[in-house]
Design a protein around this motif. Structure first.
Motif, PDB file in Angstrom:
ATOM      1  N   MET A 193       0.924  -9.521   8.551  1.00 37.59           N
ATOM      2  CA  MET A 193       0.270  -8.465   8.367  1.00 37.59           C
ATOM      3  C   MET A 193       1.212  -7.385   9.567  1.00 37.59           C
ATOM      4  O   MET A 193       1.907  -6.338   9.218  1.00 37.59           O
ATOM      5  N   ALA A 194       1.316  -7.823  10.862  1.00 38.31           N
ATOM      6  CA  ALA A 194       2.131  -7.446  11.775  1.00 38.31           C
ATOM      7  C   ALA A 194       3.800  -7.115  11.171  1.00 38.31           C
ATOM      8  O   ALA A 194       4.331  -6.176  11.398  1.00 38.31           O
ATOM      9  N   GLU A 195       4.084  -8.253  10.250  1.00 40.44           N
ATOM     10  CA  GLU A 195       5.517  -7.986   9.979  1.00 40.44           C
ATOM     11  C   GLU A 195       5.658  -7.172   8.910  1.00 40.44           C
ATOM     12  O   GLU A 195       6.471  -6.223   8.693  1.00 40.44           O
ATOM     13  N   ALA A 196       4.581  -6.899   8.064  1.00 40.51           N
ATOM     14  CA  ALA A 196       4.656  -5.978   7.020  1.00 40.51           C
ATOM     15  C   ALA A 196       4.509  -4.516   7.812  1.00 40.51           C
ATOM     16  O   ALA A 196       5.260  -3.617   7.223  1.00 40.51           O
ATOM     17  N   ASP A 197       3.813  -4.494   8.651  1.00 44.89           N
ATOM     18  CA  ASP A 197       3.938  -3.107   9.298  1.00 44.89           C
ATOM     19  C   ASP A 197       5.005  -2.873  10.048  1.00 44.89           C
ATOM     20  O   ASP A 197       5.197  -1.432  10.220  1.00 44.89           O
ATOM     21  N   GLY A 198       5.667  -3.767  10.524  1.00 45.27           N
ATOM     22  CA  GLY A 198       6.786  -3.437  11.487  1.00 45.27           C
ATOM     23  C   GLY A 198       7.950  -3.170  10.366  1.00 45.27           C
ATOM     24  O   GLY A 198       8.714  -2.217  10.873  1.00 45.27           O
ATOM     25  N   LEU A 206      -7.770  -4.483   5.483  1.00 44.80           N
ATOM     26  CA  LEU A 206      -7.542  -4.828   4.240  1.00 44.80           C
ATOM     27  C   LEU A 206      -6.202  -5.144   3.950  1.00 44.80           C
ATOM     28  O   LEU A 206      -5.279  -4.316   4.539  1.00 44.80           O
ATOM     29  N   VAL A 207      -5.701  -5.975   2.909  1.00 41.55           N
ATOM     30  CA  VAL A 207      -4.282  -6.094   2.708  1.00 41.55           C
ATOM     31  C   VAL A 207      -4.205  -6.113   1.005  1.00 41.55           C
ATOM     32  O   VAL A 207      -5.082  -6.506   0.318  1.00 41.55           O
ATOM     33  N   ALA A 208      -3.094  -5.726   0.801  1.00 38.86           N
ATOM     34  CA  ALA A 208      -2.608  -5.781  -0.805  1.00 38.86           C
ATOM     35  C   ALA A 208      -1.606  -6.692  -0.734  1.00 38.86           C
ATOM     36  O   ALA A 208      -0.524  -6.981  -0.124  1.00 38.86           O
ATOM     37  N   LEU A 209      -1.782  -7.807  -1.899  1.00 35.79           N
ATOM     38  CA  LEU A 209      -0.796  -8.944  -1.949  1.00 35.79           C
ATOM     39  C   LEU A 209       0.094  -8.611  -3.202  1.00 35.79           C
ATOM     40  O   LEU A 209      -0.391  -8.037  -4.191  1.00 35.79           O
ATOM     41  N   ASP A 210       1.074  -9.261  -3.417  1.00 36.44           N
ATOM     42  CA  ASP A 210       2.041  -9.199  -4.711  1.00 36.44           C
ATOM     43  C   ASP A 210       1.530 -10.063  -5.747  1.00 36.44           C
ATOM     44  O   ASP A 210       0.286 -10.805  -5.375  1.00 36.44           O
ATOM     45  N   GLY A 211       2.197 -10.079  -6.843  1.00 35.94           N
ATOM     46  CA  GLY A 211       1.424 -10.741  -7.845  1.00 35.94           C
ATOM     47  C   GLY A 211       1.174 -12.335  -7.511  1.00 35.94           C
ATOM     48  O   GLY A 211       0.087 -12.864  -8.074  1.00 35.94           O
ATOM     49  N   GLY A 239       0.876  -4.420   1.249  1.00 37.60           N
ATOM     50  CA  GLY A 239       0.273  -3.133   1.893  1.00 37.60           C
ATOM     51  C   GLY A 239      -1.030  -3.333   2.607  1.00 37.60           C
ATOM     52  O   GLY A 239      -1.318  -4.543   2.887  1.00 37.60           O
ATOM     53  N   VAL A 240      -1.536  -2.587   3.835  1.00 37.11           N
ATOM     54  CA  VAL A 240      -1.946  -2.915   4.790  1.00 37.11           C
ATOM     55  C   VAL A 240      -2.636  -1.490   5.055  1.00 37.11           C
ATOM     56  O   VAL A 240      -2.257  -0.500   5.183  1.00 37.11           O
ATOM     57  N   THR A 241      -4.041  -1.350   5.615  1.00 36.43           N
ATOM     58  CA  THR A 241      -4.704  -0.554   6.285  1.00 36.43           C
ATOM     59  C   THR A 241      -5.935  -1.329   6.979  1.00 36.43           C
ATOM     60  O   THR A 241      -6.281  -2.434   6.631  1.00 36.43           O
ATOM     61  N   GLY A 242      -6.272  -0.723   8.162  1.00 36.03           N
ATOM     62  CA  GLY A 242      -7.107  -1.068   9.051  1.00 36.03           C
ATOM     63  C   GLY A 242      -7.903  -0.099   9.698  1.00 36.03           C
ATOM     64  O   GLY A 242      -7.781   1.176   9.409  1.00 36.03           O
ATOM     65  N   SER A 243      -8.791  -0.299  10.683  1.00 35.40           N
ATOM     66  CA  SER A 243      -9.381   0.815  11.451  1.00 35.40           C
ATOM     67  C   SER A 243      -9.930   0.138  12.835  1.00 35.40           C
ATOM     68  O   SER A 243     -10.036  -1.167  12.971  1.00 35.40           O
ATOM     69  N   TYR A 244     -10.116   1.141  13.625  1.00 36.64           N
ATOM     70  CA  TYR A 244     -10.667   0.866  15.084  1.00 36.64           C
ATOM     71  C   TYR A 244     -12.073   1.637  15.120  1.00 36.64           C
ATOM     72  O   TYR A 244     -12.017   2.642  14.643  1.00 36.64           O
ATOM     73  N   LEU A 253      -7.125   2.704   0.366  1.00 37.50           N
ATOM     74  CA  LEU A 253      -7.928   3.867   1.054  1.00 37.50           C
ATOM     75  C   LEU A 253      -9.067   4.005   0.325  1.00 37.50           C
ATOM     76  O   LEU A 253     -10.141   4.036   1.039  1.00 37.50           O
ATOM     77  N   ALA A 254      -9.057   3.855  -0.782  1.00 44.33           N
ATOM     78  CA  ALA A 254     -10.477   4.148  -1.451  1.00 44.33           C
ATOM     79  C   ALA A 254     -11.398   2.673  -1.265  1.00 44.33           C
ATOM     80  O   ALA A 254     -12.708   3.042  -0.922  1.00 44.33           O
ATOM     81  N   GLU A 255     -10.880   1.545  -1.337  1.00 40.93           N
ATOM     82  CA  GLU A 255     -11.607   0.511  -0.861  1.00 40.93           C
ATOM     83  C   GLU A 255     -12.222   0.750   0.574  1.00 40.93           C
ATOM     84  O   GLU A 255     -13.414   0.341   0.485  1.00 40.93           O
ATOM     85  N   GLN A 256     -11.142   0.861   1.514  1.00 40.41           N
ATOM     86  CA  GLN A 256     -11.403   1.341   2.906  1.00 40.41           C
ATOM     87  C   GLN A 256     -12.578   2.308   2.960  1.00 40.41           C
ATOM     88  O   GLN A 256     -13.515   1.763   3.744  1.00 40.41           O
ATOM     89  N   HIS A 257     -12.449   3.404   2.420  1.00 41.13           N
ATOM     90  CA  HIS A 257     -13.359   4.396   2.638  1.00 41.13           C
ATOM     91  C   HIS A 257     -14.815   4.345   2.006  1.00 41.13           C
ATOM     92  O   HIS A 257     -15.835   4.719   2.593  1.00 41.13           O
ATOM     93  N   ARG A 258     -14.890   3.531   1.076  1.00 43.89           N
ATOM     94  CA  ARG A 258     -15.847   3.267   0.172  1.00 43.89           C
ATOM     95  C   ARG A 258     -16.890   2.429   1.121  1.00 43.89           C
ATOM     96  O   ARG A 258     -18.101   2.220   1.388  1.00 43.89           O
ATOM     97  N   GLY A 259     -15.945   1.408   1.977  1.00 42.12           N
ATOM     98  CA  GLY A 259     -16.628   0.424   3.155  1.00 42.12           C
ATOM     99  C   GLY A 259     -17.404   1.406   4.152  1.00 42.12           C
ATOM    100  O   GLY A 259     -18.453   1.033   4.775  1.00 42.12           O
ATOM    101  N   PHE A 260     -16.491   2.419   4.614  1.00 44.83           N
ATOM    102  CA  PHE A 260     -17.187   3.242   5.639  1.00 44.83           C
ATOM    103  C   PHE A 260     -18.233   3.976   5.236  1.00 44.83           C
ATOM    104  O   PHE A 260     -19.246   3.769   6.179  1.00 44.83           O
TER     105      PHE A 260
END
Length: 383
Positions: free
Chosen positions: A1-6, A31-36, A43-48, A84-91
């Motif tokens: 994840m850090a490599e993808a973000d970098g 949350l991450v998105a993986l290739d096929g 893809g990455v998104t997270g929260s604090y 973002l849809a998945e993440q915000h539904r979780g929020f």
């Protein structure tokens, strides 16, 4: 994840970077998105977790969205929207009333219901020319302290500052540890941190000897006396020609302390924190309003469908907000515009002129007055 973000943000995370990241990282919030084939993060998104102060002093829990990126090889495939849809539904499922973020690009998040809630004003001050007005009191009380001493006292001062500052974010012990770790890569060629402390405030700064510049890194003051005393001390630093501060408010008090306010020169002004309302009644009933207001808000939210019609009744002593159909003057707005108004920094009139609010002019003027905060919002913690 850090490599993808970098890769997305053009940086290589060293072992020292990773040590810092791990202090704040909670894998359950990402949350991450993986290739096929499922073996590459694209893809990455997270929260604090934060608490954020609203006008009037109440604090609400909020998710600070971070690490949002999609691999350049996988753009325009709906990955960002799906994450973002998945993440915000979780929020929403967790009962959070707000989500917050700081944006690397300004054109992305409006369509997800985020509006600019705080502004950064970057200034430069020529120290030798910045003279305080003669009637500004010299109350003293400032000491130079070590990092260890400030680590013990700063959290309580910051908590007091945050309690009176709309938009201010709480800090966990891990946030303080990262700030005071003061790694070489955080310094940008300048010195390690120096600290000035007052019983009601503090400022941490670096000195760039090559340019004789003082860079303010972090500052919090719980009283006007501490604010004035710390700025008086900063303006007296030896071997410093320029003081640079990146995140002052649009109408920062320091310029009015000076005999010549022009010595606080604005070199940049840009968006700071963006806010997205997840629970309209919870968010609007928690804050206070500058004047009495009774209005029905027709809120549009095509991203999460969290909008609807809500009757807001409030004033300086409290507020209520509940679903409604009619019964009061009507104002129409999108969720992003509501996020901009929430912390008191945006002008309803400006939003209306841009086509982001709809209503009768007299009603919009009332909304503009009511939503203004007692001071300009500042979030104070970068994430």
């Amino acid at each position: 994840m850090a490599e993808a973000d970098g890769r997305a943000f053009g940086k290589h995370n060293t072992d020292e970077h990773m040590e810092t990241i791990r202090r704040l990282f909670d894998p359950g919030r990402f949350l991450v998105a993986l290739d096929g084939d499922g073996d590459e993060v694209v893809g990455v998104t997270g929260s604090y977790p934060f608490d954020v102060t609203l006008p009037g002093g109440a604090a609400l829990p909020a998710a600070g969205v971070t690490w949002v990126s999609v691999a350049v090889t996988h753009r325009r495939r709906g990955i960002l929207r799906a994450l973002l849809a998945e993440q915000h539904r979780g929020f929403v499922a967790d009962g959070l009333p707000l989500a917050l973020l700081t944006a690397s690009e300004g054109g992305i998040y409006g369509r997800f219901g985020y509006g600019i809630a705080t502004e950064h004003r970057e200034v430069e001050i020529t120290r030798r020319r910045a003279v305080l007005r003669r009637d500004v009191p010299d109350c003293g009380g400032v000491r130079q302290v070590s990092t260890a001493e400030l680590r013990r006292t700063a959290p309580e001062i910051h908590r007091r500052w945050a309690a009176q500052t709309p938009g201010a974010l709480s800090r966990t012990p891990a946030w303080w540890d990262v700030l005071f770790a003061d790694r070489e890569w955080q310094r940008g060629g300048a010195s390690a941190l120096f600290h000035l402390a007052h019983r009601d405030g503090y400022v941490s700064y670096r000195i760039d000897r090559a340019t004789q510049t003082c860079r303010i890194v972090d500052m919090a003051t719980a009283t006007d006396e501490a604010y004035t005393a710390l700025w008086r001390t900063l303006l007296g630093l030896d071997l410093v020609e320029t003081i640079v501060a990146r995140s002052l408010a649009p109408a920062e008090p320091v310029q009015f302390l000076l005999a010549d306010p022009r010595q606080v020169r604005t070199v940049a002004q840009y968006d700071g924190m963006w806010a997205r309302v997840l629970d309209v009644p919870a968010a609007l009933s928690a804050r206070r309003y500058a004047t009495e207001i009774d209005v029905v808000l027709d809120v549009w939210d095509p991203f999460l469908d969290r909008g609807g019609r809500f009757r807001l009744r409030g004033g300086p002593d409290g507020a209520s907000c509940e679903p409604a159909r009619d019964g009061a003057p009507l104002v129409g707005l999108g969720m992003a515009a509501l996020g901009s108004l929430l912390l008191g920094g945006a002008h309803a009139g400006s939003l209306a002129r841009a086509g982001l609010l709809e209503g009768e002019p007299a009603v919009l003027r009332r909304v503009d007055t009511a939503f203004r905060g007692e001071r300009a919002p500042q979030h104070g913690t970068e994430f």
